[in-house]
Motif scaffolding. Sequence first.
Motif: not given
Length: 105
Positions: A43-53, A83-101
Amino acid sequence: MALVECPRCQKRISSKAKQCSHCQTSINGNLASLAKISHIEKSNQLMNHTFIFLTLFVAGAVLWFWGGEVAQGSRAIVAISSFAIGFSGYLITRIRIVMHKRKSV
């Protein structure tokens, strides 16, 4: 004796094993606590990825409008890419967080 998942690397190991043969994590009969710790670390790793994106997304937006006018040339390409990489990476990481929870510990 049954096969269980290692709480650290999720590979199958014997329930009687004292140590995972793949990642060398010491088991010592406390699989539940190790699984909970592993879940929190992921969970912490995914939150760090979210912050980076999110930072990459904001940096692209700032670079695009820096100086009061719209970027041109190579600066525009870098800004749009960021902008594009950050936006798409953020969305993908948020989906991964929901799946992880949703995954039970």
